[in-house]
Motif scaffolding. Structure first.
Motif, PDB file in Angstrom:
ATOM      1  N   LYS A 144       0.819  -1.211   0.000  1.00 57.51           N
ATOM      2  CA  LYS A 144       0.000   0.000   0.000  1.00 57.51           C
ATOM      3  C   LYS A 144       0.852   1.261   0.000  1.00 57.51           C
ATOM      4  O   LYS A 144       0.402   2.313  -0.442  1.00 57.51           O
ATOM      5  N   THR A 145       2.068   1.172   0.542  1.00 60.21           N
ATOM      6  CA  THR A 145       3.005   2.286   0.510  1.00 60.21           C
ATOM      7  C   THR A 145       4.077   1.974  -0.528  1.00 60.21           C
ATOM      8  O   THR A 145       4.849   1.029  -0.345  1.00 60.21           O
ATOM      9  N   PRO A 146       4.134   2.729  -1.621  1.00 63.75           N
ATOM     10  CA  PRO A 146       5.125   2.422  -2.664  1.00 63.75           C
ATOM     11  C   PRO A 146       6.561   2.599  -2.176  1.00 63.75           C
ATOM     12  O   PRO A 146       6.895   3.591  -1.532  1.00 63.75           O
ATOM     13  N   LEU A 147       7.394   1.609  -2.455  1.00 60.57           N
ATOM     14  CA  LEU A 147       8.821   1.686  -2.166  1.00 60.57           C
ATOM     15  C   LEU A 147       9.550   2.070  -3.446  1.00 60.57           C
ATOM     16  O   LEU A 147       9.285   1.522  -4.519  1.00 60.57           O
ATOM     17  N   ILE A 148      10.457   3.014  -3.324  1.00 58.13           N
ATOM     18  CA  ILE A 148      11.241   3.475  -4.472  1.00 58.13           C
ATOM     19  C   ILE A 148      12.699   3.100  -4.234  1.00 58.13           C
ATOM     20  O   ILE A 148      13.304   3.519  -3.246  1.00 58.13           O
ATOM     21  N   GLY A 149      13.269   2.273  -5.105  1.00 56.94           N
ATOM     22  CA  GLY A 149      14.668   1.897  -4.986  1.00 56.94           C
ATOM     23  C   GLY A 149      15.569   2.977  -5.556  1.00 56.94           C
ATOM     24  O   GLY A 149      15.280   3.540  -6.613  1.00 56.94           O
ATOM     25  N   ILE A 150      16.620   3.288  -4.848  1.00 54.83           N
ATOM     26  CA  ILE A 150      17.630   4.237  -5.345  1.00 54.83           C
ATOM     27  C   ILE A 150      18.984   3.551  -5.275  1.00 54.83           C
ATOM     28  O   ILE A 150      19.437   3.164  -4.193  1.00 54.83           O
ATOM     29  N   VAL A 151      19.621   3.380  -6.418  1.00 54.21           N
ATOM     30  CA  VAL A 151      20.893   2.664  -6.476  1.00 54.21           C
ATOM     31  C   VAL A 151      21.863   3.417  -7.384  1.00 54.21           C
ATOM     32  O   VAL A 151      21.469   4.295  -8.145  1.00 54.21           O
ATOM     33  N   GLY A 152      23.128   3.027  -7.296  1.00 53.96           N
ATOM     34  CA  GLY A 152      24.127   3.666  -8.138  1.00 53.96           C
ATOM     35  C   GLY A 152      25.537   3.371  -7.673  1.00 53.96           C
ATOM     36  O   GLY A 152      25.760   2.541  -6.789  1.00 53.96           O
ATOM     37  N   THR A 153      26.463   4.054  -8.250  1.00 54.67           N
ATOM     38  CA  THR A 153      27.883   3.792  -8.042  1.00 54.67           C
ATOM     39  C   THR A 153      28.376   4.218  -6.663  1.00 54.67           C
ATOM     40  O   THR A 153      27.818   5.123  -6.037  1.00 54.67           O
ATOM     41  N   ARG A 154      29.440   3.556  -6.220  1.00 52.49           N
ATOM     42  CA  ARG A 154      30.117   3.999  -5.007  1.00 52.49           C
ATOM     43  C   ARG A 154      30.984   5.225  -5.297  1.00 52.49           C
ATOM     44  O   ARG A 154      31.177   6.078  -4.451  1.00 52.49           O
ATOM     45  N   ASN A 155      31.508   5.288  -6.513  1.00 54.31           N
ATOM     46  CA  ASN A 155      32.397   6.376  -6.931  1.00 54.31           C
ATOM     47  C   ASN A 155      31.573   7.518  -7.526  1.00 54.31           C
ATOM     48  O   ASN A 155      31.650   7.827  -8.707  1.00 54.31           O
ATOM     49  N   LEU A 207      15.326   3.866  -9.267  1.00 51.74           N
ATOM     50  CA  LEU A 207      16.051   5.010  -9.806  1.00 51.74           C
ATOM     51  C   LEU A 207      17.539   4.687  -9.807  1.00 51.74           C
ATOM     52  O   LEU A 207      18.086   4.308  -8.767  1.00 51.74           O
ATOM     53  N   VAL A 208      18.180   4.828 -10.953  1.00 50.03           N
ATOM     54  CA  VAL A 208      19.625   4.648 -11.047  1.00 50.03           C
ATOM     55  C   VAL A 208      20.241   6.036 -11.178  1.00 50.03           C
ATOM     56  O   VAL A 208      20.021   6.725 -12.179  1.00 50.03           O
ATOM     57  N   ILE A 209      20.995   6.445 -10.169  1.00 47.21           N
ATOM     58  CA  ILE A 209      21.527   7.812 -10.136  1.00 47.21           C
ATOM     59  C   ILE A 209      22.770   7.942 -11.014  1.00 47.21           C
ATOM     60  O   ILE A 209      22.812   8.748 -11.937  1.00 47.21           O
ATOM     61  N   GLU A 210      23.773   7.167 -10.739  1.00 44.43           N
ATOM     62  CA  GLU A 210      24.971   7.105 -11.578  1.00 44.43           C
ATOM     63  C   GLU A 210      25.461   5.667 -11.581  1.00 44.43           C
ATOM     64  O   GLU A 210      25.431   5.000 -10.543  1.00 44.43           O
ATOM     65  N   ALA A 211      25.928   5.205 -12.728  1.00 43.98           N
ATOM     66  CA  ALA A 211      26.405   3.822 -12.814  1.00 43.98           C
ATOM     67  C   ALA A 211      27.316   3.677 -14.023  1.00 43.98           C
ATOM     68  O   ALA A 211      26.959   4.084 -15.130  1.00 43.98           O
ATOM     69  N   VAL A 249      16.462   6.742 -14.900  1.00 42.85           N
ATOM     70  CA  VAL A 249      17.893   7.019 -14.783  1.00 42.85           C
ATOM     71  C   VAL A 249      18.133   8.520 -14.786  1.00 42.85           C
ATOM     72  O   VAL A 249      17.384   9.290 -15.395  1.00 42.85           O
ATOM     73  N   LEU A 250      19.188   8.925 -14.092  1.00 42.74           N
ATOM     74  CA  LEU A 250      19.608  10.318 -14.086  1.00 42.74           C
ATOM     75  C   LEU A 250      20.489  10.562 -15.306  1.00 42.74           C
ATOM     76  O   LEU A 250      21.530   9.915 -15.448  1.00 42.74           O
ATOM     77  N   PRO A 251      20.091  11.433 -16.219  1.00 42.35           N
ATOM     78  CA  PRO A 251      20.926  11.678 -17.398  1.00 42.35           C
ATOM     79  C   PRO A 251      22.237  12.348 -16.987  1.00 42.35           C
ATOM     80  O   PRO A 251      22.273  13.148 -16.055  1.00 42.35           O
ATOM     81  N   GLY A 252      23.303  12.005 -17.675  1.00 42.44           N
ATOM     82  CA  GLY A 252      24.603  12.561 -17.354  1.00 42.44           C
ATOM     83  C   GLY A 252      25.412  12.839 -18.596  1.00 42.44           C
ATOM     84  O   GLY A 252      24.949  12.678 -19.730  1.00 42.44           O
ATOM     85  N   SER A 253      26.658  13.216 -18.368  1.00 35.72           N
ATOM     86  CA  SER A 253      27.545  13.602 -19.462  1.00 35.72           C
ATOM     87  C   SER A 253      28.202  12.387 -20.111  1.00 35.72           C
ATOM     88  O   SER A 253      28.563  11.420 -19.432  1.00 35.72           O
ATOM     89  N   ILE A 305      15.040  10.882 -15.629  1.00 38.33           N
ATOM     90  CA  ILE A 305      14.658  11.757 -14.527  1.00 38.33           C
ATOM     91  C   ILE A 305      14.889  13.186 -15.001  1.00 38.33           C
ATOM     92  O   ILE A 305      16.027  13.599 -15.233  1.00 38.33           O
ATOM     93  N   LEU A 306      13.814  13.943 -15.157  1.00 34.81           N
ATOM     94  CA  LEU A 306      13.917  15.293 -15.715  1.00 34.81           C
ATOM     95  C   LEU A 306      13.768  16.375 -14.656  1.00 34.81           C
ATOM     96  O   LEU A 306      13.754  17.562 -14.981  1.00 34.81           O
ATOM     97  N   GLY A 307      13.657  15.957 -13.399  1.00 34.98           N
ATOM     98  CA  GLY A 307      13.533  16.920 -12.317  1.00 34.98           C
ATOM     99  C   GLY A 307      12.705  16.332 -11.191  1.00 34.98           C
ATOM    100  O   GLY A 307      12.035  15.308 -11.363  1.00 34.98           O
ATOM    101  N   GLU A 308      12.759  16.973 -10.025  1.00 29.40           N
ATOM    102  CA  GLU A 308      12.019  16.466  -8.868  1.00 29.40           C
ATOM    103  C   GLU A 308      10.508  16.520  -9.094  1.00 29.40           C
ATOM    104  O   GLU A 308       9.795  15.543  -8.837  1.00 29.40           O
ATOM    105  N   LYS A 309      10.022  17.670  -9.587  1.00 25.83           N
ATOM    106  CA  LYS A 309       8.580  17.843  -9.808  1.00 25.83           C
ATOM    107  C   LYS A 309       8.079  16.819 -10.827  1.00 25.83           C
ATOM    108  O   LYS A 309       7.039  16.178 -10.629  1.00 25.83           O
ATOM    109  N   GLU A 310       8.835  16.661 -11.924  1.00 21.81           N
ATOM    110  CA  GLU A 310       8.428  15.727 -12.969  1.00 21.81           C
ATOM    111  C   GLU A 310       8.405  14.287 -12.463  1.00 21.81           C
ATOM    112  O   GLU A 310       7.514  13.496 -12.815  1.00 21.81           O
ATOM    113  N   LEU A 311       9.386  13.939 -11.617  1.00 19.47           N
ATOM    114  CA  LEU A 311       9.438  12.574 -11.079  1.00 19.47           C
ATOM    115  C   LEU A 311       8.253  12.306 -10.163  1.00 19.47           C
ATOM    116  O   LEU A 311       7.601  11.250 -10.263  1.00 19.47           O
ATOM    117  N   ILE A 312       7.952  13.243  -9.273  1.00 23.49           N
ATOM    118  CA  ILE A 312       6.835  13.054  -8.348  1.00 23.49           C
ATOM    119  C   ILE A 312       5.526  12.934  -9.113  1.00 23.49           C
ATOM    120  O   ILE A 312       4.647  12.111  -8.771  1.00 23.49           O
TER     121      ILE A 312
END
Length: 368
Positions: free
Chosen positions: A116-127, A232-236, A258-262, A282-289
């Protein structure tokens, strides 16, 4: 009869008997207690139990005392769920490799376990880069303030920032370990390990005392993906473990962002590759929510009932792989390593017995 939970613990201590085989044993015998007492001949009828593994099983059954295992676990204060428990996280019941024993520490939220409560996974690189740190912090904080539970793996980098930011915002977070639930890894996250149970949970399907070994972490990622409605994959980088979590998420039917990067940043290469394969940006906080607000509310789910103990041998393996998630007949056949015609006959029998439901498109699911 000795409490069934003791036998789930005992089977988890048998090397070579993993999540899938445990489900087969449960499906074939209707009880892991009955499987524990089964003769070698009966065990050999279970797919995946060959001569070598049978020898291991017989040796471990002579060494292990299920009742003592359960008492020791209780005396040491270790709590755990097994799939038949009503509080077992319902979303994990959908995945084929669900944890047979899931240890936990902290504050249990039953609504969360029921989906009933959505869980959002956030993962990514250690570096992680400064850019990644900033967005991991901002997104975790925003999600916490909007009532989402953030789940990650307590690693350095993205994981630690996600947990820390969620806690700082007064939100709820879950850490899934690749060690025993009593082992802190990395040691730099000791304070975080101590804080999380006050506002969330620490989970592990590894027995207490299991040390950090490289082979433990990829399977751990299936739990993060299985519990998450969205990952959500932040950096990888291209060889990041976060990509394993994303792959599991795709297999389990979860959305991946995914978070777009360079192009110049190695830490962005894995995210760009995922985006090229269909992951959303991921185009921004507002857009994601706004996007997450469109996630449909899960109806209250009931864990599948245990199979009848007297299922015919040609039906039991098919029933064991059915779940609340509809599966195509060819996928079921692949899972049990049988031809489609044989599986179709067994599924028809299960329908007649009221244990399976046929859906349009040759899909089948376990009946509630």
């Amino acid at each position: 009869m000795l409490e069934e939970r003791a036998y789930w613990l005992a089977w988890s201590k048998v090397e070579g008997v993993g999540a899938v085989l445990t489900q087969r044993l449960y499906g074939n015998f209707g009880s892991l207690g009955k499987a524990w007492e089964a003769s070698p001949g009966e065990l050999r009828e279970v797919e995946g139990v060959g001569p070598k593994l049978l020898g291991v099983i017989q040796e471990r059954r002579s060494q292990l005392n299920p009742e003592k295992l359960l008492k020791d676990c209780q005396d040491r204060g270790f709590q755990f769920w097994i799939p038949p428990d009503p509080d077992y996280p319902h979303l994990l019941l959908e995945i084929p490799s669900l944890p047979p024993v899931l240890y936990y520490r902290g504050q249990v939220d039953l609504a969360e376990n029921q989906g009933k409560t959505p869980l959002i996974g956030i993962v990514g690189t250690r570096n992680i880069t400064e850019y990644g740190q900033r967005w991991a912090r901002q997104l975790s904080t925003t999600l916490a303030k909007h009532g989402f539970t953030v789940i990650s793996g307590l690693a350095s980098g993205v994981d630690a920032i996600a947990h820390q930011s969620c806690l700082a915002a007064g939100g709820r977070t879950i850490a899934v370990l690749g060690t025993g639930i009593d082992i802190i890894y990395p040691r730099s996250n000791t304070h975080l390990y101590q804080q999380i149970p006050k506002q969330g949970l620490i989970l592990s399907d590894y027995p207490p005392g299991t040390p950090p070994e490289a082979k433990n972490f990829p399977p751990r990622n299936r739990i993060i993906a299985g519990l998450s409605r969205v990952v959500l994959v932040i950096e990888a980088a291209r060889r990041s473990g976060a990509l394993i979590t994303a792959r599991y998420a795709n297999e389990f039917g979860r959305d991946v962002y995914v978070l777009p990067g360079s192009l110049d940043q190695p830490q962005s290469s894995g995210c760009l590759e995922l985006a090229n394969k269909g992951a959303q940006l991921i185009l921004g906080e507002k857009e994601l929510i706004e996007a997450l607000g469109e996630i449909p509310q899960l109806d209250q789910m009931t864990p599948p009932p245990p199979p009848p103990p007297d299922l015919p041998p040609h039906i039991a393996p098919i029933f064991a792989v059915l779940s609340l998630e509809p599966l195509p007949v060819d996928v079921i056949a692949q899972k049990v390593n049988l031809d489609i015609s044989t599986v179709s006959v067994a599924l028809f029998d299960l329908e007649l017995m009221g244990l399976a439901t046929a859906l349009p498109g040759m899909l089948y699911q376990r009946r509630l």
